[in-house]
Design a protein around this motif. Sequence first.
Motif, mmCIF file in Angstrom:
data_model
loop_
_atom_site.group_PDB
_atom_site.id
_atom_site.type_symbol
_atom_site.label_atom_id
_atom_site.label_comp_id
_atom_site.label_asym_id
_atom_site.label_seq_id
_atom_site.Cartn_x
_atom_site.Cartn_y
_atom_site.Cartn_z
ATOM 1 N N CYS A 135 0.821 -1.199 0.000
ATOM 2 C CA CYS A 135 0.000 0.000 0.000
ATOM 3 C C CYS A 135 0.862 1.260 0.000
ATOM 4 O O CYS A 135 0.626 2.203 -0.764
ATOM 5 N N ILE A 136 1.881 1.259 0.833
ATOM 6 C CA ILE A 136 2.776 2.415 0.915
ATOM 7 C C ILE A 136 3.607 2.539 -0.364
ATOM 8 O O ILE A 136 3.832 3.641 -0.873
ATOM 9 N N GLN A 137 4.047 1.397 -0.907
ATOM 10 C CA GLN A 137 4.792 1.416 -2.164
ATOM 11 C C GLN A 137 3.982 2.058 -3.282
ATOM 12 O O GLN A 137 4.477 2.913 -4.018
ATOM 13 N N VAL A 138 2.744 1.633 -3.399
ATOM 14 C CA VAL A 138 1.892 2.165 -4.463
ATOM 15 C C VAL A 138 1.658 3.656 -4.259
ATOM 16 O O VAL A 138 1.726 4.451 -5.203
ATOM 17 N N GLY A 139 1.380 4.047 -3.016
ATOM 18 C CA GLY A 139 1.137 5.463 -2.736
ATOM 19 C C GLY A 139 2.292 6.358 -3.128
ATOM 20 O O GLY A 139 2.094 7.456 -3.675
ATOM 21 N N THR A 140 3.508 5.894 -2.891
ATOM 22 C CA THR A 140 4.671 6.712 -3.225
ATOM 23 C C THR A 140 4.848 6.883 -4.732
ATOM 24 O O THR A 140 5.431 7.872 -5.180
ATOM 25 N N THR A 141 4.324 5.943 -5.526
ATOM 26 C CA THR A 141 4.476 6.057 -6.981
ATOM 27 C C THR A 141 3.698 7.235 -7.544
ATOM 28 O O THR A 141 4.039 7.753 -8.603
ATOM 29 N N PHE A 142 2.618 7.649 -6.843
ATOM 30 C CA PHE A 142 1.900 8.842 -7.332
ATOM 31 C C PHE A 142 1.898 9.967 -6.301
ATOM 32 O O PHE A 142 1.048 10.842 -6.299
ATOM 33 N N GLY A 143 2.892 9.956 -5.410
ATOM 34 C CA GLY A 143 3.144 11.085 -4.523
ATOM 35 C C GLY A 143 2.211 11.222 -3.337
ATOM 36 O O GLY A 143 2.086 12.314 -2.767
ATOM 37 N N ALA A 144 1.567 10.137 -2.917
ATOM 38 C CA ALA A 144 0.672 10.212 -1.758
ATOM 39 C C ALA A 144 1.475 10.330 -0.461
ATOM 40 O O ALA A 144 2.539 9.723 -0.323
ATOM 41 N N SER A 145 0.953 11.101 0.486
ATOM 42 C CA SER A 145 1.531 11.152 1.827
ATOM 43 C C SER A 145 1.072 9.928 2.609
ATOM 44 O O SER A 145 0.099 9.274 2.236
ATOM 45 N N LEU A 146 1.761 9.630 3.717
ATOM 46 C CA LEU A 146 1.368 8.469 4.506
ATOM 47 C C LEU A 146 -0.006 8.683 5.133
ATOM 48 O O LEU A 146 -0.859 7.792 5.092
ATOM 49 N N TYR A 147 -0.242 9.871 5.703
ATOM 50 C CA TYR A 147 -1.524 10.152 6.341
ATOM 51 C C TYR A 147 -1.811 11.648 6.309
ATOM 52 O O TYR A 147 -0.924 12.471 6.085
ATOM 53 N N SER A 148 -3.058 11.988 6.552
ATOM 54 C CA SER A 148 -3.477 13.389 6.616
ATOM 55 C C SER A 148 -3.119 13.969 7.980
ATOM 56 O O SER A 148 -3.430 13.367 9.015
ATOM 57 N N ASN A 149 -2.490 15.130 8.004
ATOM 58 C CA ASN A 149 -2.153 15.767 9.273
ATOM 59 C C ASN A 149 -3.399 16.240 10.017
ATOM 60 O O ASN A 149 -3.425 16.277 11.246
ATOM 61 N N ASP A 150 -4.438 16.577 9.291
ATOM 62 C CA ASP A 150 -5.645 17.117 9.913
ATOM 63 C C ASP A 150 -6.507 16.021 10.550
ATOM 64 O O ASP A 150 -7.081 16.225 11.626
ATOM 65 N N ASP A 151 -6.607 14.888 9.882
ATOM 66 C CA ASP A 151 -7.459 13.799 10.361
ATOM 67 C C ASP A 151 -6.873 12.485 9.843
ATOM 68 O O ASP A 151 -7.366 11.909 8.877
ATOM 69 N N PRO A 152 -5.801 11.974 10.489
ATOM 70 C CA PRO A 152 -5.040 10.838 9.952
ATOM 71 C C PRO A 152 -5.856 9.574 9.698
ATOM 72 O O PRO A 152 -5.573 8.832 8.763
ATOM 73 N N PHE A 153 -6.893 9.329 10.515
ATOM 74 C CA PHE A 153 -7.609 8.052 10.442
ATOM 75 C C PHE A 153 -9.070 8.211 10.014
ATOM 76 O O PHE A 153 -9.921 7.422 10.381
ATOM 77 N N CYS A 154 -9.307 9.269 9.238
ATOM 78 C CA CYS A 154 -10.605 9.467 8.569
ATOM 79 C C CYS A 154 -11.771 9.474 9.545
ATOM 80 O O CYS A 154 -12.848 8.919 9.262
ATOM 81 N N GLY A 155 -11.562 10.116 10.697
ATOM 82 C CA GLY A 155 -12.634 10.177 11.687
ATOM 83 C C GLY A 155 -13.775 11.087 11.271
ATOM 84 O O GLY A 155 -14.938 10.821 11.591
ATOM 85 N N HIS A 156 -13.448 12.152 10.540
ATOM 86 C CA HIS A 156 -14.465 13.163 10.231
ATOM 87 C C HIS A 156 -14.385 13.649 8.779
ATOM 88 O O HIS A 156 -14.801 14.769 8.493
ATOM 89 N N ARG A 157 -13.868 12.815 7.890
ATOM 90 C CA ARG A 157 -13.768 13.236 6.489
ATOM 91 C C ARG A 157 -13.892 12.031 5.566
ATOM 92 O O ARG A 157 -13.784 10.884 5.999
ATOM 93 N N GLN A 158 -14.112 12.310 4.306
ATOM 94 C CA GLN A 158 -14.185 11.266 3.302
ATOM 95 C C GLN A 158 -12.785 10.708 3.023
ATOM 96 O O GLN A 158 -11.789 11.429 3.104
ATOM 97 N N TYR A 159 -12.725 9.430 2.698
ATOM 98 C CA TYR A 159 -11.443 8.814 2.364
ATOM 99 C C TYR A 159 -10.874 9.461 1.104
ATOM 100 O O TYR A 159 -11.601 9.772 0.165
ATOM 101 N N ASP A 160 -9.558 9.636 1.103
ATOM 102 C CA ASP A 160 -8.885 10.234 -0.058
ATOM 103 C C ASP A 160 -7.572 9.484 -0.275
ATOM 104 O O ASP A 160 -6.487 9.980 0.027
ATOM 105 N N ASP A 161 -7.669 8.251 -0.791
ATOM 106 C CA ASP A 161 -6.467 7.433 -0.938
ATOM 107 C C ASP A 161 -5.618 7.806 -2.142
ATOM 108 O O ASP A 161 -4.576 7.201 -2.378
ATOM 109 N N LYS A 162 -6.041 8.818 -2.881
ATOM 110 C CA LYS A 162 -5.167 9.346 -3.939
ATOM 111 C C LYS A 162 -4.083 10.239 -3.335
ATOM 112 O O LYS A 162 -3.039 10.465 -3.936
ATOM 113 N N HIS A 163 -4.356 10.750 -2.126
ATOM 114 C CA HIS A 163 -3.412 11.654 -1.474
ATOM 115 C C HIS A 163 -2.826 11.106 -0.172
ATOM 116 O O HIS A 163 -1.764 11.556 0.256
#
Length: 210
Positions: A135-163
């Motif tokens: 998962c991390i390998q694939v994310g790095t191929t299109f420049g995704a960060s490991l997690y969102s600084n604002d809401d790392p575990f999607c508690g209050h936002r829509q999933y955005d696995d492109k980023h």
Amino acid sequence: MLQVERQLKDIILSIMATDPAHDINHIERVVASAKAFAIQEGASLDIVIPAAWLHDCVSLPKNHPDRHLGSKFAAKQAVTYLKSINYPKRFYADIEHAIEAHSYSANIDTKTIEAAVVQDADRIDALGAIGIARCIQVGTTFGASLYSNDDPFCGHRQYDDKHFSVDHFYNKLFKLKDTMNTKAAQKEALIRTVYMKGFLAQLQNEIGVS
């Protein structure tokens, strides 16, 4: 079958793209899982083994607009490769279906136990320690960060696995255990999913998120 497997591995090595998450190690793990599931389910190895070796003979990037068609392209190309090694024609249709149906994004129902086995074998490789790494390998191929600084575990936002790679756990990976067809895969998927949730719990502790 050993001679056939050597030929199929040679074919895959000759066309292998530079996608680190779909390298020869991924192929070999899928083949190993497919064999194990096939034996337990009584599926035909004459269909399962070639399908497992060739399931990614055409592999489009995760962000490619035709990603959902990748397994269809692979299924057609696989038959070409099988013809080149004079593999028995009577297995082509079932192998083609198993390859086309393995893809999550294609959303194709499996019509045979062999297709179910190959689908399970590919999906099980997206879970557990290997699943996290891929998962991390694939994310790095299109420049995704490991997690969102604002809401790392999607508690209050829509999933955005492109980023954010962690979002992919919620958007897809945690759902895979409920898509497994065979009992052996269902059991293994549960074990691997629990491991992944433990990883996220540890990550949560390390980044100081309550």
